[in-house]
Write a protein that holds these residues in place. Structure first.
Motif, PDB file in Angstrom:
ATOM      1  N   LEU A 197     -23.742  39.663 -15.271  1.00 58.68           N
ATOM      2  CA  LEU A 197     -22.734  38.623 -15.449  1.00 58.68           C
ATOM      3  C   LEU A 197     -23.199  37.292 -14.861  1.00 58.68           C
ATOM      4  CD1 LEU A 197     -19.569  40.748 -14.658  1.00 58.68           C
ATOM      5  CD2 LEU A 197     -19.941  39.469 -16.775  1.00 58.68           C
ATOM      6  N   TYR A 198     -23.876  37.336 -13.727  1.00 63.90           N
ATOM      7  CA  TYR A 198     -24.352  36.101 -13.103  1.00 63.90           C
ATOM      8  C   TYR A 198     -25.435  35.455 -13.962  1.00 63.90           C
ATOM      9  CZ  TYR A 198     -25.946  32.847  -9.527  1.00 63.90           C
ATOM     10  OH  TYR A 198     -26.291  31.712  -8.836  1.00 63.90           O
ATOM     11  N   ALA A 199     -26.326  36.276 -14.528  1.00 65.03           N
ATOM     12  CA  ALA A 199     -27.347  35.734 -15.436  1.00 65.03           C
ATOM     13  C   ALA A 199     -26.698  35.079 -16.654  1.00 65.03           C
ATOM     14  CB  ALA A 199     -28.290  36.853 -15.878  1.00 65.03           C
ATOM     15  N   THR A 200     -25.650  35.708 -17.168  1.00 64.22           N
ATOM     16  CA  THR A 200     -24.919  35.132 -18.301  1.00 64.22           C
ATOM     17  C   THR A 200     -24.294  33.801 -17.914  1.00 64.22           C
ATOM     18  OG1 THR A 200     -24.417  37.358 -19.141  1.00 64.22           O
ATOM     19  CG2 THR A 200     -23.067  35.545 -19.968  1.00 64.22           C
ATOM     20  N   ALA A 201     -23.720  33.734 -16.714  1.00 69.33           N
ATOM     21  CA  ALA A 201     -23.118  32.480 -16.244  1.00 69.33           C
ATOM     22  C   ALA A 201     -24.165  31.389 -16.105  1.00 69.33           C
ATOM     23  CB  ALA A 201     -22.412  32.714 -14.909  1.00 69.33           C
ATOM     24  N   LEU A 202     -25.352  31.733 -15.600  1.00 70.77           N
ATOM     25  CA  LEU A 202     -26.415  30.745 -15.434  1.00 70.77           C
ATOM     26  C   LEU A 202     -26.876  30.190 -16.776  1.00 70.77           C
ATOM     27  CD1 LEU A 202     -28.634  32.413 -12.665  1.00 70.77           C
ATOM     28  CD2 LEU A 202     -27.176  30.394 -12.433  1.00 70.77           C
ATOM     29  N   GLN A 203     -26.832  31.023 -17.809  1.00 66.58           N
ATOM     30  CA  GLN A 203     -27.243  30.556 -19.134  1.00 66.58           C
ATOM     31  C   GLN A 203     -26.208  29.638 -19.773  1.00 66.58           C
ATOM     32  OE1 GLN A 203     -28.138  34.207 -21.340  1.00 66.58           O
ATOM     33  NE2 GLN A 203     -30.300  33.753 -21.111  1.00 66.58           N
ATOM     34  N   ARG A 204     -24.952  29.747 -19.330  1.00 68.02           N
ATOM     35  CA  ARG A 204     -23.869  29.014 -19.990  1.00 68.02           C
ATOM     36  C   ARG A 204     -23.379  27.805 -19.199  1.00 68.02           C
ATOM     37  NH1 ARG A 204     -20.353  34.064 -22.593  1.00 68.02           N
ATOM     38  NH2 ARG A 204     -22.151  35.065 -23.573  1.00 68.02           N
ATOM     39  N   GLY A 205     -24.038  27.471 -18.100  1.00 64.58           N
ATOM     40  CA  GLY A 205     -23.614  26.313 -17.324  1.00 64.58           C
ATOM     41  C   GLY A 205     -24.536  26.043 -16.163  1.00 64.58           C
ATOM     42  N   THR A 206     -24.172  25.097 -15.328  1.00 71.12           N
ATOM     43  CA  THR A 206     -25.002  24.721 -14.192  1.00 71.12           C
ATOM     44  C   THR A 206     -24.972  25.788 -13.107  1.00 71.12           C
ATOM     45  OG1 THR A 206     -23.209  23.579 -13.060  1.00 71.12           O
ATOM     46  CG2 THR A 206     -24.508  22.284 -14.612  1.00 71.12           C
ATOM     47  N   VAL A 207     -26.025  25.788 -12.298  1.00 73.83           N
ATOM     48  CA  VAL A 207     -26.122  26.761 -11.214  1.00 73.83           C
ATOM     49  C   VAL A 207     -24.996  26.548 -10.205  1.00 73.83           C
ATOM     50  CG1 VAL A 207     -27.740  25.303  -9.911  1.00 73.83           C
ATOM     51  CG2 VAL A 207     -27.666  27.760  -9.480  1.00 73.83           C
ATOM     52  N   THR A 208     -24.547  25.303 -10.029  1.00 72.43           N
ATOM     53  CA  THR A 208     -23.482  25.037  -9.061  1.00 72.43           C
ATOM     54  C   THR A 208     -22.160  25.634  -9.510  1.00 72.43           C
ATOM     55  OG1 THR A 208     -24.604  22.939  -8.673  1.00 72.43           O
ATOM     56  CG2 THR A 208     -22.483  23.251  -7.615  1.00 72.43           C
ATOM     57  N   VAL A 209     -21.813  25.448 -10.788  1.00 73.62           N
ATOM     58  CA  VAL A 209     -20.568  26.007 -11.312  1.00 73.62           C
ATOM     59  C   VAL A 209     -20.618  27.533 -11.281  1.00 73.62           C
ATOM     60  CG1 VAL A 209     -19.121  26.237 -13.364  1.00 73.62           C
ATOM     61  CG2 VAL A 209     -20.061  24.015 -12.755  1.00 73.62           C
ATOM     62  N   ALA A 210     -21.733  28.090 -11.738  1.00 75.71           N
ATOM     63  CA  ALA A 210     -21.871  29.547 -11.755  1.00 75.71           C
ATOM     64  C   ALA A 210     -21.763  30.114 -10.343  1.00 75.71           C
ATOM     65  CB  ALA A 210     -23.207  29.941 -12.386  1.00 75.71           C
ATOM     66  N   SER A 211     -22.426  29.470  -9.381  1.00 78.14           N
ATOM     67  CA  SER A 211     -22.401  29.960  -8.009  1.00 78.14           C
ATOM     68  C   SER A 211     -21.018  29.816  -7.382  1.00 78.14           C
ATOM     69  CB  SER A 211     -23.433  29.218  -7.164  1.00 78.14           C
ATOM     70  OG  SER A 211     -24.741  29.476  -7.630  1.00 78.14           O
ATOM     71  N   ALA A 212     -20.342  28.690  -7.660  1.00 75.58           N
ATOM     72  CA  ALA A 212     -19.005  28.480  -7.097  1.00 75.58           C
ATOM     73  C   ALA A 212     -18.032  29.541  -7.597  1.00 75.58           C
ATOM     74  CB  ALA A 212     -18.496  27.092  -7.450  1.00 75.58           C
ATOM     75  N   SER A 213     -18.073  29.824  -8.891  1.00 78.03           N
ATOM     76  CA  SER A 213     -17.181  30.842  -9.454  1.00 78.03           C
ATOM     77  C   SER A 213     -17.492  32.212  -8.872  1.00 78.03           C
ATOM     78  CB  SER A 213     -17.327  30.875 -10.979  1.00 78.03           C
ATOM     79  OG  SER A 213     -17.032  29.617 -11.543  1.00 78.03           O
ATOM     80  N   THR A 214     -18.783  32.489  -8.717  1.00 76.03           N
ATOM     81  CA  THR A 214     -19.190  33.775  -8.163  1.00 76.03           C
ATOM     82  C   THR A 214     -18.722  33.927  -6.724  1.00 76.03           C
ATOM     83  OG1 THR A 214     -21.139  33.835  -9.595  1.00 76.03           O
ATOM     84  CG2 THR A 214     -21.179  35.250  -7.656  1.00 76.03           C
ATOM     85  N   ILE A 215     -18.885  32.878  -5.933  1.00 72.90           N
ATOM     86  CA  ILE A 215     -18.490  32.927  -4.528  1.00 72.90           C
ATOM     87  C   ILE A 215     -16.984  33.103  -4.391  1.00 72.90           C
ATOM     88  CG2 ILE A 215     -18.262  31.471  -2.475  1.00 72.90           C
ATOM     89  CD1 ILE A 215     -21.132  30.513  -3.110  1.00 72.90           C
ATOM     90  N   LEU A 216     -16.227  32.430  -5.254  1.00 73.27           N
ATOM     91  CA  LEU A 216     -14.778  32.582  -5.221  1.00 73.27           C
ATOM     92  C   LEU A 216     -14.388  34.042  -5.446  1.00 73.27           C
ATOM     93  CD1 LEU A 216     -11.986  31.258  -5.059  1.00 73.27           C
ATOM     94  CD2 LEU A 216     -12.106  30.890  -7.534  1.00 73.27           C
ATOM     95  N   GLY A 217     -15.046  34.681  -6.413  1.00 76.74           N
ATOM     96  CA  GLY A 217     -14.736  36.077  -6.718  1.00 76.74           C
ATOM     97  C   GLY A 217     -15.173  37.045  -5.639  1.00 76.74           C
ATOM     98  N   GLN A 218     -16.295  36.751  -4.971  1.00 73.48           N
ATOM     99  CA  GLN A 218     -16.834  37.728  -4.029  1.00 73.48           C
ATOM    100  C   GLN A 218     -16.349  37.541  -2.600  1.00 73.48           C
ATOM    101  OE1 GLN A 218     -21.105  37.133  -4.293  1.00 73.48           O
ATOM    102  NE2 GLN A 218     -21.132  35.965  -2.399  1.00 73.48           N
ATOM    103  N   THR A 219     -15.472  36.569  -2.380  1.00 74.59           N
ATOM    104  CA  THR A 219     -14.980  36.356  -1.015  1.00 74.59           C
ATOM    105  C   THR A 219     -13.517  36.732  -0.840  1.00 74.59           C
ATOM    106  OG1 THR A 219     -14.636  34.027  -1.596  1.00 74.59           O
ATOM    107  CG2 THR A 219     -16.623  34.569  -0.383  1.00 74.59           C
TER     108      THR A 219
END
Length: 284
Positions: A206-228
């Motif tokens: 899922l993270y690889a898919t997010a990286l392909q569909r947008g910036t690393v900052t947006v993908a990382s921010a969304s991921t961090i929100l979910g994992q915290t």
């Protein structure tokens, strides 16, 4: 406690570096409309992405070790600082400029982590029912199925990033559950072990898919929100993760600052348009 935080911070730095190199590597591989497990196989053959994957492996090992003695909410908040590191590395490597609000957000992350260091109490997780591992495994399976079925409607990086974060959060929760296991046999017999493996693989995809569909900052921010947020709440309510007496308000402020500051870094980032597999198939 201090040792667990040091491990978590090193893990976050490994994860941040991995996010940058994985972002570059992921965009060199054709994107797919549907969530495709074969994407990971194609990405592993990409040198940059493989390097990031190795760094992620080191980060996971360090995080697992930290979770044996450090509360889940504290470790996950340190992982939120990952985004501040991503932003700084992106500034140097990808020439992304940071504004005044971004620096304020980074400061909020740092202050939040300091508050957590001062208030968190170390120790193994509390005893939980034997069915907890099975419930976690069922949750991970349901999350993976939902992500697969809903992937065609994920047009940007936010949703796959959020689902990746929830998957990584489940992996962290599972690691905290099996942290007290005494033997290899006990680890292998615990369904939480398999939840960790499945959640980790689902999160990577899922993270690889997010990286392909947008910036690393947006993908990382969304991921961090979910994992915290969700895993930290589960650790607090179910695993007995706690803070020093009378320090709950301070810990809550620290957690909120760390997570909110991390997410704020992505508010004004603009996603890149995704590649289409049919247009770039020849590059695979």
């Amino acid at each position: 406690m201090a040792f667990g935080f040091v491990l978590a911070i090193i893990a976050a730095s490994c994860s941040a570096t991995a996010a940058i190199v994985q972002s570059i590597g992921a965009r060199r591989v054709a994107a797919t409309e549907h969530l495709d497990p074969r994407l990971l196989l194609r990405l592993v053959r990409n040198g940059l992405y493989a390097t990031g994957l190795a760094l992620d492996g080191a980060s996971s090992l360090l995080t697992f070790t930290a979770l044996r003695t450090t509360p889940l909410f504290a470790v996950q908040a340190v992982q939120a600082a990952n985004l501040g590191m991503v932003a700084l590395i992106a500034l140097l490597v990808l020439r992304i400029r940071l504004g005044a609000r971004d620096w304020v957000a980074i400061g909020a992350v740092v202050v939040g982590l300091l508050l957590l260091v001062l208030t968190a109490v170390s120790g193994p997780p509390a005893e939980v029912p034997g069915s907890a591992g099975w419930w976690l495994l069922a949750t991970v399976l349901a999350l993976a199925v939902a992500a697969y079925l809903g992937s065609p409607r994920m047009s940007g990086p936010a949703v796959p990033g959020l689902l990746a974060g929830l998957s990584f959060g489940c992996a962290a929760l599972g690691a905290r559950l099996i942290g007290g296991a005494g033997t290899v046999g006990e680890v292998l017999a615990n369904p939480a072990t398999y939840a960790v493996v499945l959640a980790g693989l689902t999160g990577l995809l899922l993270y690889a898919t997010a990286l392909q569909r947008g910036t690393v900052t947006v993908a990382s921010a969304s991921t961090i929100l979910g994992q915290t947020v969700a895993p930290a709440t589960a650790g607090w309510l179910l695993l007995g993760d706690g803070v020093r007496p009378g320090s709950v308000p301070v810990a809550a402020v620290g957690f909120a600052l760390a997570v909110a500051g991390a997410v704020a870094l992505a508010r004004h980032a603009e996603p890149h348009p995704p590649q289409r597999e049919e247009a770039t198939h020849s590059r695979c």
